[in-house]
Design a protein around this motif. Structure first.
Motif, PDB file in Angstrom:
ATOM      1  N   LEU A  23     -80.104  10.288 -79.465  1.00 24.15           N
ATOM      2  CA  LEU A  23     -80.732  10.004 -78.142  1.00 24.15           C
ATOM      3  C   LEU A  23     -80.132   9.949 -77.040  1.00 24.15           C
ATOM      4  O   LEU A  23     -80.292  10.594 -75.838  1.00 24.15           O
ATOM      5  CB  LEU A  23     -81.917   9.149 -78.047  1.00 24.15           C
ATOM      6  N   ALA A  24     -78.993   9.287 -77.102  1.00 25.10           N
ATOM      7  CA  ALA A  24     -77.910   9.128 -76.146  1.00 25.10           C
ATOM      8  C   ALA A  24     -77.209  10.534 -75.792  1.00 25.10           C
ATOM      9  O   ALA A  24     -76.905  10.874 -74.489  1.00 25.10           O
ATOM     10  CB  ALA A  24     -76.934   7.906 -76.484  1.00 25.10           C
ATOM     11  N   VAL A  25     -76.904  11.136 -76.857  1.00 23.42           N
ATOM     12  CA  VAL A  25     -76.383  12.458 -76.502  1.00 23.42           C
ATOM     13  C   VAL A  25     -77.205  13.447 -76.011  1.00 23.42           C
ATOM     14  O   VAL A  25     -76.722  14.076 -75.098  1.00 23.42           O
ATOM     15  CB  VAL A  25     -76.021  13.057 -77.982  1.00 23.42           C
ATOM     16  N   TYR A  26     -78.266  13.418 -76.250  1.00 25.80           N
ATOM     17  CA  TYR A  26     -79.553  14.296 -75.745  1.00 25.80           C
ATOM     18  C   TYR A  26     -79.707  13.991 -74.182  1.00 25.80           C
ATOM     19  O   TYR A  26     -79.804  14.738 -73.389  1.00 25.80           O
ATOM     20  CB  TYR A  26     -80.676  14.251 -76.485  1.00 25.80           C
ATOM     21  N   ALA A  27     -79.813  12.569 -73.886  1.00 26.38           N
ATOM     22  CA  ALA A  27     -79.933  12.139 -72.479  1.00 26.38           C
ATOM     23  C   ALA A  27     -78.649  12.544 -71.695  1.00 26.38           C
ATOM     24  O   ALA A  27     -79.068  12.976 -70.427  1.00 26.38           O
ATOM     25  CB  ALA A  27     -80.024  10.539 -72.631  1.00 26.38           C
ATOM     26  N   PHE A  28     -77.490  12.431 -72.072  1.00 27.45           N
ATOM     27  CA  PHE A  28     -76.567  12.892 -71.239  1.00 27.45           C
ATOM     28  C   PHE A  28     -76.258  14.098 -70.914  1.00 27.45           C
ATOM     29  O   PHE A  28     -75.773  14.906 -70.022  1.00 27.45           O
ATOM     30  CB  PHE A  28     -75.073  12.288 -71.894  1.00 27.45           C
ATOM     31  N   HIS A  29     -76.820  15.039 -71.994  1.00 27.41           N
ATOM     32  CA  HIS A  29     -76.900  16.615 -71.829  1.00 27.41           C
ATOM     33  C   HIS A  29     -77.696  16.830 -70.791  1.00 27.41           C
ATOM     34  O   HIS A  29     -77.887  17.967 -70.014  1.00 27.41           O
ATOM     35  CB  HIS A  29     -77.272  17.345 -73.074  1.00 27.41           C
ATOM     36  N   ASN A  30     -78.925  15.980 -70.679  1.00 30.75           N
ATOM     37  CA  ASN A  30     -79.995  16.092 -69.546  1.00 30.75           C
ATOM     38  C   ASN A  30     -79.663  15.251 -68.206  1.00 30.75           C
ATOM     39  O   ASN A  30     -80.952  14.711 -67.729  1.00 30.75           O
ATOM     40  CB  ASN A  30     -81.302  16.452 -69.957  1.00 30.75           C
ATOM     41  N   GLU A  33     -81.933  14.810 -64.956  1.00 31.80           N
ATOM     42  CA  GLU A  33     -83.098  14.680 -64.692  1.00 31.80           C
ATOM     43  C   GLU A  33     -83.059  12.864 -64.291  1.00 31.80           C
ATOM     44  O   GLU A  33     -82.276  12.308 -64.491  1.00 31.80           O
ATOM     45  CB  GLU A  33     -83.961  14.637 -66.119  1.00 31.80           C
ATOM     46  N   PRO A  34     -84.195  12.514 -63.532  1.00 30.82           N
ATOM     47  CA  PRO A  34     -84.147  11.220 -62.991  1.00 30.82           C
ATOM     48  C   PRO A  34     -84.295  10.338 -64.076  1.00 30.82           C
ATOM     49  O   PRO A  34     -85.055  10.406 -65.389  1.00 30.82           O
ATOM     50  CB  PRO A  34     -85.178  11.212 -62.224  1.00 30.82           C
ATOM     51  N   GLY A  35     -83.560   9.378 -64.123  1.00 27.36           N
ATOM     52  CA  GLY A  35     -83.364   8.233 -65.283  1.00 27.36           C
ATOM     53  C   GLY A  35     -82.661   8.597 -66.602  1.00 27.36           C
ATOM     54  O   GLY A  35     -82.413   7.668 -67.311  1.00 27.36           O
ATOM     55  N   ALA A  36     -82.177   9.892 -66.723  1.00 24.92           N
ATOM     56  CA  ALA A  36     -81.688  10.143 -67.972  1.00 24.92           C
ATOM     57  C   ALA A  36     -80.333   9.616 -68.346  1.00 24.92           C
ATOM     58  O   ALA A  36     -79.872   9.212 -69.532  1.00 24.92           O
ATOM     59  CB  ALA A  36     -81.316  11.909 -67.943  1.00 24.92           C
ATOM     60  N   THR A  37     -79.447   9.309 -67.140  1.00 23.23           N
ATOM     61  CA  THR A  37     -78.388   8.740 -67.345  1.00 23.23           C
ATOM     62  C   THR A  37     -78.277   7.256 -67.855  1.00 23.23           C
ATOM     63  O   THR A  37     -77.731   6.632 -68.891  1.00 23.23           O
ATOM     64  CB  THR A  37     -77.398   8.754 -66.193  1.00 23.23           C
ATOM     65  N   TRP A  38     -79.296   6.283 -67.063  1.00 23.39           N
ATOM     66  CA  TRP A  38     -79.486   4.983 -67.757  1.00 23.39           C
ATOM     67  C   TRP A  38     -80.276   4.956 -68.959  1.00 23.39           C
ATOM     68  O   TRP A  38     -79.855   4.236 -69.832  1.00 23.39           O
ATOM     69  CB  TRP A  38     -80.665   4.357 -66.659  1.00 23.39           C
ATOM     70  N   PHE A  39     -81.120   6.117 -69.353  1.00 23.83           N
ATOM     71  CA  PHE A  39     -81.517   6.048 -70.739  1.00 23.83           C
ATOM     72  C   PHE A  39     -80.661   6.412 -71.881  1.00 23.83           C
ATOM     73  O   PHE A  39     -80.567   5.576 -72.635  1.00 23.83           O
ATOM     74  CB  PHE A  39     -82.712   7.147 -70.981  1.00 23.83           C
ATOM     75  N   THR A 216     -85.089   0.602 -84.739  1.00 22.69           N
ATOM     76  CA  THR A 216     -85.576   1.782 -85.520  1.00 22.69           C
ATOM     77  C   THR A 216     -86.905   2.361 -85.175  1.00 22.69           C
ATOM     78  O   THR A 216     -86.985   3.519 -84.654  1.00 22.69           O
ATOM     79  CB  THR A 216     -85.563   1.479 -87.013  1.00 22.69           C
ATOM     80  N   VAL A 217     -87.822   1.619 -84.797  1.00 22.77           N
ATOM     81  CA  VAL A 217     -88.980   1.693 -83.851  1.00 22.77           C
ATOM     82  C   VAL A 217     -88.807   2.175 -82.695  1.00 22.77           C
ATOM     83  O   VAL A 217     -89.271   3.157 -82.238  1.00 22.77           O
ATOM     84  CB  VAL A 217     -89.921   0.434 -83.892  1.00 22.77           C
ATOM     85  N   THR A 218     -87.725   1.450 -81.879  1.00 22.52           N
ATOM     86  CA  THR A 218     -87.450   1.907 -80.555  1.00 22.52           C
ATOM     87  C   THR A 218     -87.077   3.438 -80.523  1.00 22.52           C
ATOM     88  O   THR A 218     -87.408   4.189 -79.732  1.00 22.52           O
ATOM     89  CB  THR A 218     -86.391   1.120 -80.005  1.00 22.52           C
ATOM     90  N   GLY A 219     -85.994   3.616 -81.453  1.00 27.36           N
ATOM     91  CA  GLY A 219     -85.350   5.195 -81.804  1.00 27.36           C
ATOM     92  C   GLY A 219     -86.452   6.018 -81.978  1.00 27.36           C
ATOM     93  O   GLY A 219     -86.824   7.132 -81.157  1.00 27.36           O
ATOM     94  N   LEU A 220     -87.319   5.684 -82.913  1.00 28.09           N
ATOM     95  CA  LEU A 220     -88.464   6.584 -83.273  1.00 28.09           C
ATOM     96  C   LEU A 220     -89.573   7.079 -82.077  1.00 28.09           C
ATOM     97  O   LEU A 220     -89.758   7.922 -81.825  1.00 28.09           O
ATOM     98  CB  LEU A 220     -89.361   6.179 -84.538  1.00 28.09           C
ATOM     99  N   THR A 221     -89.911   5.917 -81.457  1.00 30.42           N
ATOM    100  CA  THR A 221     -91.060   6.126 -80.472  1.00 30.42           C
ATOM    101  C   THR A 221     -90.302   6.761 -79.124  1.00 30.42           C
ATOM    102  O   THR A 221     -91.039   7.594 -78.593  1.00 30.42           O
ATOM    103  CB  THR A 221     -91.419   4.809 -80.221  1.00 30.42           C
ATOM    104  N   PHE A 222     -89.211   6.378 -78.765  1.00 27.47           N
ATOM    105  CA  PHE A 222     -88.442   6.987 -77.691  1.00 27.47           C
ATOM    106  C   PHE A 222     -88.218   8.553 -78.026  1.00 27.47           C
ATOM    107  O   PHE A 222     -88.266   9.570 -77.380  1.00 27.47           O
ATOM    108  CB  PHE A 222     -87.197   6.503 -77.448  1.00 27.47           C
ATOM    109  N   GLY A 223     -87.697   8.640 -79.253  1.00 23.86           N
ATOM    110  CA  GLY A 223     -87.481  10.140 -79.630  1.00 23.86           C
ATOM    111  C   GLY A 223     -88.986  10.987 -79.642  1.00 23.86           C
ATOM    112  O   GLY A 223     -88.889  12.210 -79.256  1.00 23.86           O
ATOM    113  N   TYR A 224     -89.919  10.494 -80.012  1.00 22.32           N
ATOM    114  CA  TYR A 224     -91.248  11.192 -80.079  1.00 22.32           C
ATOM    115  C   TYR A 224     -91.590  11.527 -78.694  1.00 22.32           C
ATOM    116  O   TYR A 224     -92.007  12.585 -78.067  1.00 22.32           O
ATOM    117  CB  TYR A 224     -92.329  10.337 -80.690  1.00 22.32           C
ATOM    118  N   ALA A 225     -91.163  10.252 -77.694  1.00 24.54           N
ATOM    119  CA  ALA A 225     -91.906  10.514 -76.308  1.00 24.54           C
ATOM    120  C   ALA A 225     -90.886  11.809 -75.641  1.00 24.54           C
ATOM    121  O   ALA A 225     -91.270  12.456 -74.713  1.00 24.54           O
ATOM    122  CB  ALA A 225     -91.681   9.272 -75.593  1.00 24.54           C
TER     123      ALA A 225
END
Length: 729
Positions: A23-30, A33-39, A216-225
């Motif tokens: 998720l970090a790699v994907y966020a840095f790639h985008n 977008e607003p909030g992507a760096t902090w995410f 693990t739950v955080t990663g799955l829910t954030f990934g789904y979102a």
């Protein structure tokens, strides 16, 4: 050998670390977008926390176990700051994310990280740390110090604010971001509950910390979102920031006042309208800044117009009510309608202008009908003035010669209700530049009151000759360009009518005035050529023309015909018809700025003209009723070195020796007679021909086929008159 239970726990922690890393790699790639760096930074902190906990769980050496616990604090101490920053940016509140605020946000996390690595010196983060192996997993039993509890309280506070922002987003966005917010909240609350349980409820027991497992739950829910609910494709910050930008940057002014009419908000456009700084506007009564008497505060959705300086604004007022329908203020939407008002005025002016021009065209059609029966100059002038004055467009119409308009004579013809006439005195430039307008205070009769009106000044021209000037007075303050153009055409129509009337009068008159003129004015082309070429020129024939000029046939004696032609080309087109050794014949298309052209344009019948050694002699006929003085004034004005040698009255027009008999020409049209004489003078009927049909037609500004038609009809009429007079009659 590692047991299956330990392997399952390590696998769960590894899954958590891998998920958050992806998720970090994907966020840095985008990151645009607003909030992507902090995410992305949040996911990095979660990866450090769960990864270090997994490595530490299988590290049984107490020194290395504590080492991994210290590394773990890079994630533990920063995770809530990254979450808080992500929530601010994602929900459109990134105006709080400044360099100064970032330093403030990280003070306590940096204190905790430094405390973890320097704890043996002060024991403020934890007082004791004992490594124990429980069910094959290396755990640490901490006794926490004051830095830990400060960090926990600070972290829980930021997490709570982040959760409130996400919950608030659900209601403010009309439930547009409900799925995204719900998934983010689940991913935040799950590890938060585990962390609260570990710190406050399981502190007395050495148990596994559920927080990194909950990641693990955080990663799955954030990934789904992220992948299924368009976390970075449908960003609420865009909506929030766009709405704020739309209001603050809108060209339309927005003002909000409370019930006391005090301004509580004004965007940039509204501040520009009011003409004050934003700080000077807020808190002030709107009635002290603008004229609010035209604004209706009582009517819902009321409209009003407000004038400030030279601009006009449309103000729409709407009440503001709370949830229990209680009025708490008003909003003002201010639109600059200055351009719209201007366009409306312009359209109204154009409509009035077109109506005026249409009415003027109708009047001019009546003038044209009146001119058909006008047989003299006075009749033409009176018909024009009376028709114009009878219309509702102009109160007074007058006409006079140029000398009168320039204040050197008093020969007015006036029609209309302005008895005490005082038209403007004109300079020569006013007459030469076409239809003009000039506003002055005039005396209006019979009431003898004064008012502001406009004079329309129209030169009466035929070709390049100015026969006089028409003046029309109107109460309107302005005359449009279209109206001036139509009036300019009227001046040309009247000029043509005057010329035609004078020619008809001259041809039909039983008595004419014969005038002999002499001139030494070298501004005249013929006089200048006689001096330059040292030659003798005599007028052999003259065919009156229109605006293109009159065609003169000049007989040259004792001169260089090529040199004469070159000099004459400065004032009109020249063609050599006959070139002898010591003589020749020239065809010269003379204009109104020459003395010969001016005389013909005024309506005189030039009988004879000779030019030699810088002196020109003209013999011309003018109808007795014509104004000889006006003709002489016009000539002397343009050619000062010109004077009258003789003037005599004749009972019959002077017969021209070279003229075809009147009986032969009486049934020819003017155009047929002109074509016949032009062809003869140009040598068209000689053999070999001196001129072709195309050349003669070019002089008359007609086509060769039209010339042939005129010649055939003229020749047929003359032949019929000679051989069959009865049939011709």
């Amino acid at each position: 050998m590692v047991g299956s239970g330990i392997l399952a726990q390590i696998s769960l922690l590894a899954l958590s670390a891998v998920t958050t890393t992806a998720l970090a790699v994907y966020a840095f790639h985008n990151r645009q977008e607003p909030g992507a760096t902090w995410f992305g930074m949040l996911m990095v902190s979660l990866t450090i926390w769960s990864g270090c906990y997994a490595v530490g769980a299988i590290t049984f050496d107490p020194i290395w176990r504590v080492f991994w616990a210290r590394v773990q604090w890079f994630g533990v101490a920063t995770v809530y700051v990254w979450l808080f920053l992500f929530a601010l940016s994602y929900t459109g509140h990134d105006e709080f994310i400044t360099k100064r605020n970032l330093i403030g946000f990280f003070i306590i996390p940096l204190l905790a990280i430094i405390g973890a690595w320097t704890n043996p010196l002060h024991h403020l983060l934890w007082r004791t740390a004992q490594v124990k192996v429980v069910d094959g997993i290396a755990l640490i039993d901490f006794t926490y110090g004051p830095i830990f509890w400060v960090d926990i309280i600070y972290g829980y506070t930021l997490i709570t604010i982040a959760m409130v922002l996400l919950l608030r987003l659900v209601f403010q966005s009309d439930y547009l971001y409900t799925d995204q917010s719900a998934l983010l909240l689940v991913g935040i609350v799950t590890p938060l509950l585990g962390n609260v349980a570990d710190n406050f409820f399981w502190a007395s027991n050495v148990l596994i910390d559920p927080t990194p497992y909950a990641f693990t739950v955080t990663g799955l829910t954030f990934g789904y979102a992220l992948f299924r609910r368009q976390l970075f494709d449908l960003v609420p910050a865009t909506r929030q920031l766009g709405r704020n930008a739309a209001i603050s940057q809108l060209d339309t002014g927005v003002v909000i006042v409370d019930n006391a009419r005090r301004i509580v908000y004004a965007n940039g456009a509204a501040v520009d309208v009011i003409g004050c700084e934003r700080a000077d506007v807020l808190g002030h009564d709107i009635r002290s800044l603008v004229n609010s008497t035209v604004i209706d505060f009582e009517t819902e959705d009321a409209l009003a117009e407000l004038e400030i300086d030279a601009n006009v604004y449309e103000v729409r007022t709407s009440p503001i009510t709370d949830q229990i329908d209680r009025q708490i203020g008003h909003t003002f939407i201010i639109n600059d309608i200055t351009d719209r008002k201007r366009r409306v005025r312009e359209l109204a002016e154009q409509r009035n202008e077109l109506a005026t021009v249409n009415e003027l065209n109708a009047v001019i059609r009546g003038v044209n009908q009146a001119l058909v029966s006008a047989s003299s100059r006075e009749a033409v002038e009176r018909a024009v003035c009376e028709r114009i004055a009878d219309s509702e467009l102009y109160r007074t119409a007058c006409v006079a010669d140029v000398t009168t308009w320039t204040g050197k004579a008093d020969r007015w013809l006036v029609a209309g209700d302005q008895v005490d006439l005082s038209p403007p005195t004109l300079d020569d430039d006013y007459i030469e530049n076409g239809a003009l307008e000039r506003s002055e205070k005039q005396t209006i009769a019979p009431e003898s009151t004064t008012g502001d009106g406009t004079w329309a000044i129209i030169p009466v021209v035929y070709g390049r000759t100015v026969h006089g000037v028409l003046g029309f007075y109107t109460d309107r303050g302005k005359i449009s360009d279209r109206e001036r153009a139509v009036l300019g055409e009227l001046g040309e129509i009247v000029g043509y009518a005057l010329n035609s009337a004078e020619v008809r009068q001259l041809l039909s008159a039983e008595a004419v005035t014969e005038v002999e003129l002499e001139s030494t004015d070298d501004s005249d082309s013929l006089i200048f050529v006689s001096i330059a070429a040292e030659c003798h020129l005599e007028l052999a024939g003259l065919v009156p023309g229109g605006e293109a000029g009159h065609v003169a046939y000049l007989r040259l004696e004792d001169g260089d015909i090529s040199m004469v032609a070159d000099e004459l080309e400065q004032s009109g087109e020249v063609r050599v018809i006959h070139d002898g050794e010591t003589d020749g014949v020239l065809e010269w298309q003379t204009r109104g700025d020459t003395l010969l052209g001016m005389l013909v344009g005024i309506g005189a019948n030039v009988q004879h003209a000779t030019v030699e050694d810088g002196r020109a002699s003209y013999t011309l006929e003018i109808a007795s009723e014509s104004n000889v003085r006006a003709l002489v004034d016009a000539v002397e004005k343009q050619f000062p070195d010109t004077w009258i040698v003789a003037k005599r009255e004749r009972t019959h027009p002077v017969e021209r020796a070279d003229e075809i008999s009147e009986h032969s020409l009486q049934n020819l049209t003017d155009r047929q007679a002109e074509a016949l004489e032009a062809a003869y003078r140009a040598g068209y009927f000689g053999w070999p021909r001196d001129s072709t049909a195309e050349e003669v037609a070019g002089v008359l500004d007609i086509s060769a086929s039209t010339l042939h038609a005129h010649l055939r009809k003229a020749e047929n009429q003359i032949m019929a008159d000679l051989f069959d007079p009865e049939a011709a009659d």
